[in-house]
Scaffold this active site. Sequence first.
Site, mmCIF file in Angstrom:
data_model
loop_
_atom_site.group_PDB
_atom_site.id
_atom_site.type_symbol
_atom_site.label_atom_id
_atom_site.label_comp_id
_atom_site.label_asym_id
_atom_site.label_seq_id
_atom_site.Cartn_x
_atom_site.Cartn_y
_atom_site.Cartn_z
ATOM 1 C CE LYS A 41 50.645 11.400 -10.198
ATOM 2 N NZ LYS A 41 51.964 10.711 -10.105
ATOM 3 C CB SER A 271 48.073 5.815 -1.275
ATOM 4 O OG SER A 271 47.461 7.013 -1.708
HETATM 5 C C1 LIG Z 1 46.141 7.822 -4.547
HETATM 6 C C2 LIG Z 1 47.584 7.950 -4.898
HETATM 7 N N1 LIG Z 1 48.489 7.865 -3.927
HETATM 8 C C3 LIG Z 1 49.817 7.942 -4.179
HETATM 9 C C4 LIG Z 1 50.288 8.113 -5.468
HETATM 10 C C5 LIG Z 1 51.773 8.117 -5.707
HETATM 11 O O1 LIG Z 1 52.296 9.315 -6.150
HETATM 12 P P1 LIG Z 1 53.584 9.324 -7.072
HETATM 13 O O2 LIG Z 1 53.134 8.975 -8.460
HETATM 14 O O3 LIG Z 1 54.097 10.718 -6.988
HETATM 15 O O4 LIG Z 1 54.543 8.298 -6.556
HETATM 16 C C6 LIG Z 1 49.367 8.213 -6.527
HETATM 17 C C7 LIG Z 1 49.816 8.372 -7.907
HETATM 18 O O5 LIG Z 1 49.048 8.359 -8.832
HETATM 19 C C8 LIG Z 1 47.988 8.129 -6.228
HETATM 20 O O6 LIG Z 1 47.063 8.202 -7.204
#
Ligand SMILES: Cc1ncc(COP(=O)(O)O)c(C=O)c1O
Length: 305
Positions: A41, A271
């Site tokens: 981010k 994630s």
């Molecule tokens: C740990 C984590 N993974 C993935 C994402 C997803 O990213 P995006 O907001 O660009 O879809 C976020 C978004 O906050 C996140 O905090």
Amino acid sequence: MTATVLDLIGNTPLVELRRCWSGPGRILAKAEFMQPGGSVKDRAAKAILQAARSDGRLSPGMPVVEMTSGNMGAGLAVVCAALGHPFVATMSAGNSPARARMMEGLGAEVVLVPQVDGCPGQVTGADIAAAAEAAVRIARDRGGFLVDQFNAPEGVAAHKETGREIARQAGHVDAWVASVGTGCTFIGVARALKAIDAQTLCAAIEPVGSEPLAGGDLSKPRHLLQGTGYGVAPPQWDPDLMDLGLSVTDEEAEAWKHRLGADEGLYVGYSAAANVCAAAKLLGSGRLEAGATVATVLCDTGLKY
Ligand SMILES: Cc1ncc(COP(=O)(O)O)c(C=O)c1O
């Protein structure tokens, strides 16, 4: 030549995961956790605030306010420190306390918002909506700049650069897979890679049981993939970019998180683990050619959990 903290954002290495995936094909993962806020981010945080500063929406010294699952907040705290803005983050109390500590350590004021229907470690769309309402209220009361990461176009634009970096580093990419929060990462990279080769297969990843993008199951709003999988398509979503949906269970994310740490020396969050799990599922499915390259992102560090 010296650098500022803002120069530490972007240009992350692309790591080949040779030990946790022995083929067919190969998995390349962008080490986004290496940025100063510890996550993917940071790119959106820098892009949104720099654009607002340059077009006058954000004047010098003005407070910045945003709802965050913690990662955007850490990125914003880094950029606010560098540009000299006070920063207020509203966060669901269900997100990990490590994130609040990190934001506070970066000088942010953190307002924890009670959960609506989630539980600690499992944050739902309703929990996020409550934190977002609090951010709108605080921005109004304090005359602050509301970042609005779900709607700000600069987030997607920033990740087009991530996509161009991947293409430069990888040479050629057959497929791109990523989990979706605001969608900025998935959308920006997919646009950049498809502009280079329209055949690049782009797969969005969702937690099993929270799969609105694939038009599927919404029976399990609680899951471990913090920062993603909020049960609705994000406002900037472009369904034409999504060639395929892939889903990952909490158990699979746990197992791949452990594997990435123990086998690759990459201590990352859920994630990121889900992204790599889905890349392996795609390569194992036979849908791609045997020597195919799948790119993804390691979204954040495991120290945030
Ligand atoms: C740990 C984590 N993974 C993935 C994402 C997803 O990213 P995006 O907001 O660009 O879809 C976020 C978004 O906050 C996140 O905090």
